[in-house]
Design a protein around this motif. Structure first.
Motif, PDB file in Angstrom:
ATOM      1  N   ASN A  89       0.861  -1.191   0.000  1.00 47.85           N
ATOM      2  CA  ASN A  89       0.000   0.000   0.000  1.00 47.85           C
ATOM      3  C   ASN A  89       0.892   1.234   0.000  1.00 47.85           C
ATOM      4  OD1 ASN A  89      -1.704   2.163   0.585  1.00 47.85           O
ATOM      5  ND2 ASN A  89      -3.023   0.937   1.923  1.00 47.85           N
ATOM      6  N   MET A  90       0.838   2.003  -1.080  1.00 49.03           N
ATOM      7  CA  MET A  90       1.803   3.085  -1.272  1.00 49.03           C
ATOM      8  C   MET A  90       1.294   4.465  -0.847  1.00 49.03           C
ATOM      9  SD  MET A  90       4.630   1.743  -2.310  1.00 49.03           S
ATOM     10  CE  MET A  90       4.251   0.497  -1.067  1.00 49.03           C
ATOM     11  N   VAL A 331      -0.681   3.455 -18.353  1.00 49.09           N
ATOM     12  CA  VAL A 331      -0.024   4.118 -17.215  1.00 49.09           C
ATOM     13  C   VAL A 331       0.055   3.139 -16.043  1.00 49.09           C
ATOM     14  CG1 VAL A 331      -0.216   6.008 -15.538  1.00 49.09           C
ATOM     15  CG2 VAL A 331      -0.848   6.380 -17.933  1.00 49.09           C
ATOM     16  N   ARG A 332       1.149   3.187 -15.320  1.00 49.38           N
ATOM     17  CA  ARG A 332       1.314   2.325 -14.149  1.00 49.38           C
ATOM     18  C   ARG A 332       0.387   2.804 -13.020  1.00 49.38           C
ATOM     19  NH1 ARG A 332       6.191   3.830 -12.134  1.00 49.38           N
ATOM     20  NH2 ARG A 332       7.299   2.627 -13.663  1.00 49.38           N
ATOM     21  N   ILE A 333      -0.590   1.972 -12.693  1.00 53.07           N
ATOM     22  CA  ILE A 333      -1.498   2.277 -11.581  1.00 53.07           C
ATOM     23  C   ILE A 333      -0.927   1.601 -10.332  1.00 53.07           C
ATOM     24  CG2 ILE A 333      -3.870   2.111 -10.711  1.00 53.07           C
ATOM     25  CD1 ILE A 333      -3.687   3.710 -13.347  1.00 53.07           C
ATOM     26  N   VAL A 334      -0.839   2.355  -9.243  1.00 49.35           N
ATOM     27  CA  VAL A 334      -0.222   1.854  -8.004  1.00 49.35           C
ATOM     28  C   VAL A 334      -1.211   2.041  -6.852  1.00 49.35           C
ATOM     29  CG1 VAL A 334       1.647   2.257  -6.356  1.00 49.35           C
ATOM     30  CG2 VAL A 334       2.123   2.382  -8.807  1.00 49.35           C
ATOM     31  N   ASN A 375       3.629  -3.264  -9.585  1.00 58.24           N
ATOM     32  CA  ASN A 375       3.654  -1.829  -9.892  1.00 58.24           C
ATOM     33  C   ASN A 375       4.122  -1.015  -8.696  1.00 58.24           C
ATOM     34  OD1 ASN A 375       2.494  -2.791 -12.188  1.00 58.24           O
ATOM     35  ND2 ASN A 375       0.639  -1.552 -12.086  1.00 58.24           N
ATOM     36  N   ALA A 376       3.694  -1.441  -7.506  1.00 60.94           N
ATOM     37  CA  ALA A 376       4.086  -0.713  -6.300  1.00 60.94           C
ATOM     38  C   ALA A 376       5.592  -0.818  -6.078  1.00 60.94           C
ATOM     39  CB  ALA A 376       3.320  -1.261  -5.090  1.00 60.94           C
ATOM     40  N   ALA A 377       6.140  -2.013  -6.325  1.00 62.05           N
ATOM     41  CA  ALA A 377       7.582  -2.197  -6.158  1.00 62.05           C
ATOM     42  C   ALA A 377       8.357  -1.351  -7.169  1.00 62.05           C
ATOM     43  CB  ALA A 377       7.940  -3.670  -6.317  1.00 62.05           C
ATOM     44  N   LEU A 380       8.417   2.201  -6.079  1.00 63.31           N
ATOM     45  CA  LEU A 380       9.413   2.447  -5.027  1.00 63.31           C
ATOM     46  C   LEU A 380      10.848   2.374  -5.555  1.00 63.31           C
ATOM     47  CD1 LEU A 380       8.133   0.242  -2.041  1.00 63.31           C
ATOM     48  CD2 LEU A 380       8.170   2.743  -2.128  1.00 63.31           C
ATOM     49  N   GLY A 381      11.004   1.810  -6.758  1.00 63.84           N
ATOM     50  CA  GLY A 381      12.355   1.544  -7.248  1.00 63.84           C
ATOM     51  C   GLY A 381      12.948   0.311  -6.590  1.00 63.84           C
ATOM     52  N   LYS A 382      12.068  -0.622  -6.169  1.00 64.79           N
ATOM     53  CA  LYS A 382      12.513  -1.812  -5.435  1.00 64.79           C
ATOM     54  C   LYS A 382      12.090  -3.112  -6.112  1.00 64.79           C
ATOM     55  CE  LYS A 382      14.464   0.331  -2.027  1.00 64.79           C
ATOM     56  NZ  LYS A 382      15.919   0.237  -1.867  1.00 64.79           N
ATOM     57  N   LEU A 383      11.894  -3.061  -7.410  1.00 65.17           N
ATOM     58  CA  LEU A 383      11.437  -4.266  -8.100  1.00 65.17           C
ATOM     59  C   LEU A 383      12.484  -5.382  -8.081  1.00 65.17           C
ATOM     60  CD1 LEU A 383       9.046  -5.483  -9.636  1.00 65.17           C
ATOM     61  CD2 LEU A 383      10.003  -4.570 -11.752  1.00 65.17           C
ATOM     62  N   ASP A 384      13.738  -5.029  -7.838  1.00 60.12           N
ATOM     63  CA  ASP A 384      14.759  -6.077  -7.746  1.00 60.12           C
ATOM     64  C   ASP A 384      14.620  -6.896  -6.461  1.00 60.12           C
ATOM     65  OD1 ASP A 384      15.382  -3.785  -6.326  1.00 60.12           O
ATOM     66  OD2 ASP A 384      17.542  -4.094  -6.472  1.00 60.12           O
ATOM     67  N   GLU A 385      13.884  -6.391  -5.474  1.00 58.54           N
ATOM     68  CA  GLU A 385      13.750  -7.081  -4.184  1.00 58.54           C
ATOM     69  C   GLU A 385      12.311  -7.497  -3.878  1.00 58.54           C
ATOM     70  OE1 GLU A 385      16.521  -8.035  -2.961  1.00 58.54           O
ATOM     71  OE2 GLU A 385      17.126  -6.671  -1.367  1.00 58.54           O
ATOM     72  N   LEU A 386      11.349  -6.707  -4.316  1.00 62.49           N
ATOM     73  CA  LEU A 386       9.964  -6.869  -3.884  1.00 62.49           C
ATOM     74  C   LEU A 386       9.003  -6.957  -5.074  1.00 62.49           C
ATOM     75  CD1 LEU A 386       9.985  -3.997  -1.180  1.00 62.49           C
ATOM     76  CD2 LEU A 386      10.101  -6.448  -0.699  1.00 62.49           C
ATOM     77  N   GLY A 387       7.743  -7.240  -4.774  1.00 65.65           N
ATOM     78  CA  GLY A 387       6.677  -7.058  -5.756  1.00 65.65           C
ATOM     79  C   GLY A 387       6.313  -8.250  -6.616  1.00 65.65           C
ATOM     80  N   THR A 388       7.245  -9.185  -6.800  1.00 65.71           N
ATOM     81  CA  THR A 388       6.910 -10.395  -7.566  1.00 65.71           C
ATOM     82  C   THR A 388       7.542 -11.596  -6.865  1.00 65.71           C
ATOM     83  OG1 THR A 388       8.870 -10.299  -8.985  1.00 65.71           O
ATOM     84  CG2 THR A 388       6.903  -9.158  -9.787  1.00 65.71           C
ATOM     85  N   LEU A 389       7.006 -12.767  -7.155  1.00 67.09           N
ATOM     86  CA  LEU A 389       7.571 -13.994  -6.592  1.00 67.09           C
ATOM     87  C   LEU A 389       8.531 -14.582  -7.608  1.00 67.09           C
ATOM     88  CD1 LEU A 389       4.355 -15.554  -4.997  1.00 67.09           C
ATOM     89  CD2 LEU A 389       6.033 -14.007  -3.970  1.00 67.09           C
TER      90      LEU A 389
END
Ligand SMILES: [Zn+2]
Length: 432
Positions: A89-90, A331-334, A375-377, A380-389
């Motif tokens: 939740n952003m 557009v990226r919806i977050v 999209n939320a990850a 945050l600029g954290k897609l390398d760590e979070l947001g997907t399995l």
């Protein structure tokens, strides 16, 4: 002779069996925890059935379709359940919104662990506060990271930057100078803007947020629905904030209401819009610009439905239609809710926002889930760590009863929450 043959056969069989068991053992892989028979929505857009998710330490070791055998410390059968990334939740805010001194904040902080745990219990493993006191919540973020309190991963912007006499300073905190100074940073020059960003960066915020509504012209005040004139940052100060933030590798999101303000800040390089545009978008200008700039749109529809007790029927209709339109325009919806731990029973608000996206806005369940994960990850600029399995990422995941792609409401049935490889919530009825 016959006896010798039998002996040899026995010996040969023994060797054969030994070889077999050795090679079978070689196929066993160690893991701390595995979830078997899982239907997985991995956040990338892919879905697979009967997967095996292996977790070791705080990370996902592998996701396979059963070809590997595991020697696992613990096994959880996810048959009939769906596993997806922990929800993100952003747009949330802490409080207290009526604090008048340090003591009231200290009292509030005593209750905060319960509020933070509530996020986890709804499967929310990451939150972002775009607007709260800086030092106070940086300390909370540190306590969470050390495991002293249990709750989601916390990302912070500190107080929003705004014009002197801008929102929220003169609206929410008009009669509360103490909180006004804590929860907004009012700026009068580019120099002040750059200093404020630098100081927030030094404190350790994760992003910057500023407000861009109101009027820069004292002759033509903007009053909006607040009954008080609201001053807006000049375009020069607005650009200085974005420029200085990017120099410090901080992303910038902007609280806007109107199309032209939204266009101006994205044009100037802002990375996202909070709350979105409250008037109906009549063309694809904003969508095209935001898609090109890879900017995020964080609708906070939950608050328009329920939050303050006010209702905004026309704004709500425009907002919902805009979300649908912008999603179609690429557009990226977050996901964000603009809710607070205690006044809104947070966590719940996150699922409610997802429900609104699907049932009232018309996003697909997959689009809604991605708004709260991948999209939320990315936002945050954290897609390398979070947001997907995916193998190698932090093991933040939830198991729900049912299939949210068929019925988004099944996200209310969170049974298991794993954060950083640890089971932090387990609501299953003793079946293991
Ligand atoms: Zn907000």
């Amino acid at each position: 002779m016959k006896r010798l043959m039998t002996t040899l056969t026995v010996l040969a069989t023994g060797v054969f069996l030994m070889t077999l068991s050795l090679s079978a053992q070689a196929q066993f892989e160690s893991a701390d925890l595995i979830l078997t028979n899982a239907r997985v929505i991995d956040g990338t857009g892919a879905v697979y059935d009967r997967a095996v998710i292996a977790i070791t330490g705080e990370r996902i070791q592998s996701i396979t379709s059963g070809e590997k055998q595991f020697n696992a410390g613990r096994t959880i059968d996810a048959k009939g359940k769906t596993v997806l990334p922990g929800l993100m939740n952003m747009h949330i805010h802490f409080g207290p919104r009526d604090a008048t001194n340090e003591e009231t904040v200290t009292e509030y902080l005593k209750r905060l662990p319960a509020g933070l745990y509530a996020y986890l219990s709804y499967g929310v493993t990451t939150i972002k506060s775009p607007g709260d006191m800086a030092e106070t919540y940086i300390k909370v973020r540190e306590r969470l990271a050390r495991g002293e309190i249990q709750g989601p991963r916390l990302f912070l912007t500190g107080p929003p930057l705004t014009a002197l006499g801008g929102y929220p300073a003169v609206v929410r905190y008009r009669d509360n100078p103490w909180l006004r100074a804590q929860r907004s940073i009012e700026l009068t020059s580019e120099r002040e803007a750059r200093t404020a960003v630098r100081q927030l960066s030094e404190l350790g915020v994760d992003a910057i947020k500023f407000i861009y509504i109101g009027s820069t012209d004292p002759e033509k005040p903007y009053v909006g629905r607040y009954g008080v004139a609201i001053r807006k940052l000049t375009p020069q100060i607005m650009k200085a904030i974005i420029d200085e933030s990017h120099k410090h590798q901080l992303r910038v999101t902007v609280h806007t209401s109107h199309l032209e303000d939204a266009m101006a800040v994205i044009e100037a390089g802002a990375d996202g819009l909070e709350h979105g545009v409250h008037e109906r978008l009549l063309d694809d200008r904003l969508g095209t610009l935001m898609r090109e700039r890879k900017a995020s749109y964080v609708p906070t529809l939950y608050q328009l439905y329920t939050g303050t007790g006010e209702t905004y029927p026309s704004r709500l209709a425009a907002n919902k239609a805009n979300v649908k339109q912008l999603a179609e325009e690429g557009v990226r919806i977050v996901l964000g809710t603009d809710s607070s731990p205690f006044s809104d029973g947070d966590g719940f608000a996150t699922i409610r926002e997802l429900e609104i996206y699907v049932r009232d806005v018309g996003l697909t369940p997959m689009q809604a889930i991605q708004a709260a994960t991948r999209n939320a990850a990315e936002h945050l600029g954290k897609l390398d760590e979070l947001g997907t399995l995916e193998a190698g990422k932090l093991a933040d995941l939830i198991m729900v009863n049912g299939d949210p792609l068929k019925d988004i409401m099944s996200l209310y049935n969170v049974e298991l929450v794993i954060k950083g490889g640890k089971i932090v919530v387990d609501k299953r009825q003793g079946t293991e």
